[in-house]
Design an enzyme around this catalytic site. Structure first.
Site, PDB file in Angstrom:
ATOM      1  N   CYS A  90       1.384  -1.367   0.085  1.00  0.00           N
ATOM      2  CA  CYS A  90      -0.064   0.237   0.099  1.00  0.00           C
ATOM      3  C   CYS A  90       0.766   1.314  -0.049  1.00  0.00           C
ATOM      4  O   CYS A  90       0.495   2.464  -0.654  1.00  0.00           O
ATOM      5  CB  CYS A  90      -1.661  -0.163   0.801  1.00  0.00           C
ATOM      6  SG  CYS A  90      -0.152  -0.092   2.327  1.00  0.00           S
ATOM      7  N   HIS A 591      -1.806   1.393   7.362  1.00  0.00           N
ATOM      8  CA  HIS A 591      -2.132   1.194   5.909  1.00  0.00           C
ATOM      9  C   HIS A 591      -1.730   2.705   5.062  1.00  0.00           C
ATOM     10  O   HIS A 591      -2.364   3.332   6.184  1.00  0.00           O
ATOM     11  CB  HIS A 591      -3.760   0.779   5.622  1.00  0.00           C
ATOM     12  CG  HIS A 591      -4.023   0.320   4.825  1.00  0.00           C
ATOM     13  ND1 HIS A 591      -3.450   0.241   3.598  1.00  0.00           N
ATOM     14  CD2 HIS A 591      -5.038   0.735   4.095  1.00  0.00           C
ATOM     15  CE1 HIS A 591      -4.178  -0.770   2.501  1.00  0.00           C
ATOM     16  NE2 HIS A 591      -5.106   0.827   2.410  1.00  0.00           N
TER      17      HIS A 591
END
EC number: 3.4.19.12
Length: 783
Positions: A90, A591
């Site tokens: 990510c 994330h």
């Protein structure tokens, strides 16, 4: 014992120890059988409970409930391409989305890719040389990053165009895989091997640093090639000068022969007609010979230039015809190369005649006459643009009566090349000035440094909190800090005192000084890095990494001006167009997502090649993965990712069917189906090759006679090739479809793309509380 068995007396039976043993054995056997019975009962109960649970699961989560999810996805699917998460990637996906929407980045990568493709062809020709083997491998490794970026850009644009033309083909998600770029990064930096979480700022610096090194390498090779070309031109000029000198000597000889003929015919001496200063043809008698000689001397001095012009009409055609008959090939190659001559050199006889316009060349179409010309033009064509070659007036072989134009050597136009080589410097790199002022002699010293991002704090240091004096911060203390306060901390005035005194060269001893940091040169895109991670004071960090997250909110404006911290006054203002968010507790977990504002769609230029799916480009075309490669890739996922094994031997279970796979959550709430299924849809040429507008299809079918043969012919023609009008209609349709999202903020969460309202985006950008999701990288572009 044998006597005890047949005995039937009661006494023996009562006092027999064997009877007790039998009873004890029976007791143990009963226990074992009881356990076995209990075990069978438990199995039956488990079977009953499993059947009950299975029926309960079937009732709670029926297969029909997944269909509304697909319908909802189809309605909310946006014409923007996401990036699949390949195992804790990510951090890379968020940076790639920002670079894709960064103004000027895609065009710069495309320009570098075109240069590299030509370099690769040249390196293939030199593959047999052993001395340069290592240099080639290093250069190809650095070139691969540009090629990987261009391949990803092409795949994203093609997928976006095919979705806009045929949205019914994509029902689940619209995403592609940055696998080639990830493998290239792992080759360039082994730190990215494996599936660990990394910092988004570090991968941005890695990408920009390698692009900058590639640009410098290409620039050095370009300078070397230009030097080689200049040496070739100098050699050609030397050969041309030597040839011109030989031509001058030949012309002198021919003129002397002609003068001898004239002197013999007129009865004159050879000395009377030297170097072209000939006298008029008059009949003289032998009696007035002495007086006429004196007249000829005075008249020749007065009319030297005029006589040359008159006789040149008669002499020049003869000499030119003789030269053409003796050395035709040598003369033609010289004339074709005359545009490379410098006008600063001494003009030759041929250049004088050309300037007077007296020579009309007769250029043939012989191949051997143009060998030198073709060799030089091929070398120049590699390093010059088309505009420079058009300025040079070279004659075509068909023109027989055109005059020769002798032009100067024009410099090579390297403007576009320099812009491509300075991609990082122009877009992301600025310059800082570190000023140090001595407090005794007031002398200033400056040191300049380049920067690609600015690291600013999000909260005050503990030392500044203890001290009540707030001399550094220009703003009063408030609970909510702003971005301007953070930049002022970065560009603050620092006083050097105590043990850290400054050694002044004028005072020749250590003195107190003030040090300030100002912006001298600003780039097109300013990257601001918020220092959200700090060293944790805990001895044992359960999350690892040792850097804890600072969730202090920071007020971030949509427009920014750095005039207050600049060395010179400027009116430049910057607007926020992209933000990389981090949600998590530590730097080694969490994330990353990217929010990008869609702008400048009115000036959007789409490449027509992206609408042609049947391309034969091998370097820039994304390579689809087959089933075996997908197996190896999916099996290499770590434990944190959901691994889906695709094999013919292992049958999938009934619970994990195709529809339930779509709802499996990956990192950061990613809901993505298997990569191999998506890539087969995206890379299927049969589905995308028949892309056409519905309006175009209706218009084409109305023009036909209504027969099935004409329809099939038109479908086959659409698959093989599309005309120019179809290109224009498709491009206009795609641009109009994308203009609906002008000025909107898009949230890229790996493969998912959502539209966020500006109000919600501002709340997430500058929250009132301390959430776990905070901005990490801010990208401002010059307005």
């Amino acid at each position: 014992m044998p006597g005890v068995i047949p005995s039937e007396s009661n006494g023996l039976s009562r006092g027999s120890p064997s009877k007790k043993n039998r009873l004890s054995l029976k007791f143990f056997q009963k226990k074992e059988t009881k356990r076995a019975l209990d075990f069978t009962d438990s199995q039956e109960n488990e079977e009953k409970t499993s059947e009950y649970k299975g029926s309960e699961i079937d009732q709670v989560v029926p297969a029909a409930q997944s269909s509304p999810i697909n319908c909802e996805k189809r309605e909310n699917l946006l014409p923007f391409v996401g990036l699949n998460n390949l195992g804790n990637t990510c951090y890379l996906n968020s940076i790639l989305q920002v670079l894709y929407f960064c103004p000027g980045f895609k065009s710069g990568v495309k320009h570098l890719f075109n240069i590299i493709s030509r370099k690769k062809e040249a390196l293939k020709d030199e593959a047999n040389q052993k001395d340069k083997g290592n240099c080639k491998e290093d250069s190809l490794a650095s070139y691969e990053l540009i090629c990987s970026l261009q391949s990803l850009i092409i795949s994203v644009e093609q997928l976006q165009a095919s979705f806009l033309l045929n949205p019914e083909k994509y029902t689940d998600e619209l995403a592609t895989q940055p696998r080639r770029l990830l493998n290239t990064l792992r080759e360039l930096n082994p730190m990215y091997e494996g599936y660990l979480q990394h910092d988004a700022q570090e991968v941005l610096q890695c990408i920009l640093g390698n692009i900058q090194e590639t640009c410098q390498l290409l620039k050095k090779e370009e300078v070397k090639n230009v030097e080689d070309l200049s040496t070739k031109v100098e050699e050609y000029q030397k050969e041309e000068m030597s040839d011109n000198n030989s031509m001058e000597m030949d012309n002198m000889r021919h003129s002397e022969d002609y003068k001898e003929k004239l002197s013999k015919g007129n009865g004159k001496r050879k000395s009377d007609a030297e170097f072209g200063n000939m006298k008029k043809k008059v009949k003289i008698s032998k009696e007035h010979q002495s007086s006429e000689e004196n007249q000829r001397q005075t008249r020749s001095k007065r009319k030297a230039a005029g006589d040359t012009l008159e006789i040149s009409h008669k002499i020049i055609p003869k000499h030119i015809s003789e030269n053409e008959s003796t050395r035709p090939s040598q003369r033609k190659s010289k004339v074709k190369i005359n545009w490379l001559k410098s006008a600063a050199k001494q003009p030759s006889i041929l250049s004088k005649f050309c300037s007077m316009g007296k020579i009309a060349t007769n250029q043939g179409s012989k191949g051997h006459c143009k060998e030198n010309e073709y060799d030089l033009e091929e070398d120049l064509g590699k390093y010059e643009n088309d505009n420079t070659t058009n300025d040079c007036e070279l004659e075509s072989p068909g023109n027989n009566d055109m005059p020769v134009h002798v032009n100067e050597v024009k410099p090579i136009n390297k403007g576009a090349e320099q812009i491509g080589f300075e991609l990082v410097e122009k877009l992301f790199q600025g310059q800082l000035v570190l000023r140090t002022r001595c407090l005794e002699c007031e002398s200033l010293t400056e040191r300049r440094e380049d920067f690609q991002d600015i690291s600013v704090p999000v909260q005050e240091d503990e030392l500044s909190k203890v001290e009540e004096n707030s001399e550094i911060s220009p703003e009063p203390k408030t609970e909510m800090k702003t971005l301007r306060w953070a930049i002022s901390q970065f560009a603050s005035v620092e006083r050097i005192v105590g043990e850290d005194k400054y050694f002044c060269e004028n005072c020749h001893h250590y003195t107190e000084a003030e040090r300030s940091l100002l912006f001298d040169k600003m780039p097109e895109v300013i990257t601001i890095h918020l220092k959200c991670f700090a060293a944790s004071g805990l001895e044992f960090d359960c999350y690892g990494g040792g850097l804890s997250k600072i969730n202090t909110p920071l007020l971030t404006p949509l427009k920014l001006s750095l005039e207050e911290w600049s060395t010179k006054p400027t009116n430049d203002s910057y607007g926020l167009f992209a933000v990389v968010m981090h949600s998590g507790i530590t730097i080694s977990s969490g994330h990353y997502t990217a929010s990008v504002k869609v702008t400048d769609l009115n000036s959007l230029e789409l490449d027509k090649e992206n609408f042609v799916i049947d391309q034969t480009c091998e370097i820039g075309k994304p390579e689809p993965l087959n089933e075996e490669e997908v197996r190896g890739v999916v099996e290499n996922y770590d434990n944190e990712e959901v691994s889906i094994r695709v094999s013919g031997n292992n049958q999938p279970s009934k619970v994990l069917n195709k529809k339930n796979v779509e709802a499996i959550g990956l990192l950061g709430g990613q809901k993505s189906k298997a990569d191999y299924e998506l890539y087969n849809k995206a890379s299927n040429p049969d589905k995308v090759a028949s892309t056409a507008l519905p309006e175009n299809r209706n218009s084409e079918t109305n023009n036909t006679n209504g027969t099935d043969e004409s329809d099939s012919n038109k479908e086959s023609s659409d698959q093989t090739g599309i005309n120019i009008s179809g290109f224009e209609n498709k491009i206009s349709y795609v641009v109009q479809s994308l203009k609906e999202y002008e000025g909107k903020w898009l949230l890229f969460d790996d493969s998912e793309v959502k539209v966020t309202e500006e109000k919600d985006f501002l709340n997430s950008l500058s929250p009132s509380t301390s959430p776990t999701s905070t901005p990490y990288l801010l990208f401002y572009k010059k307005l």
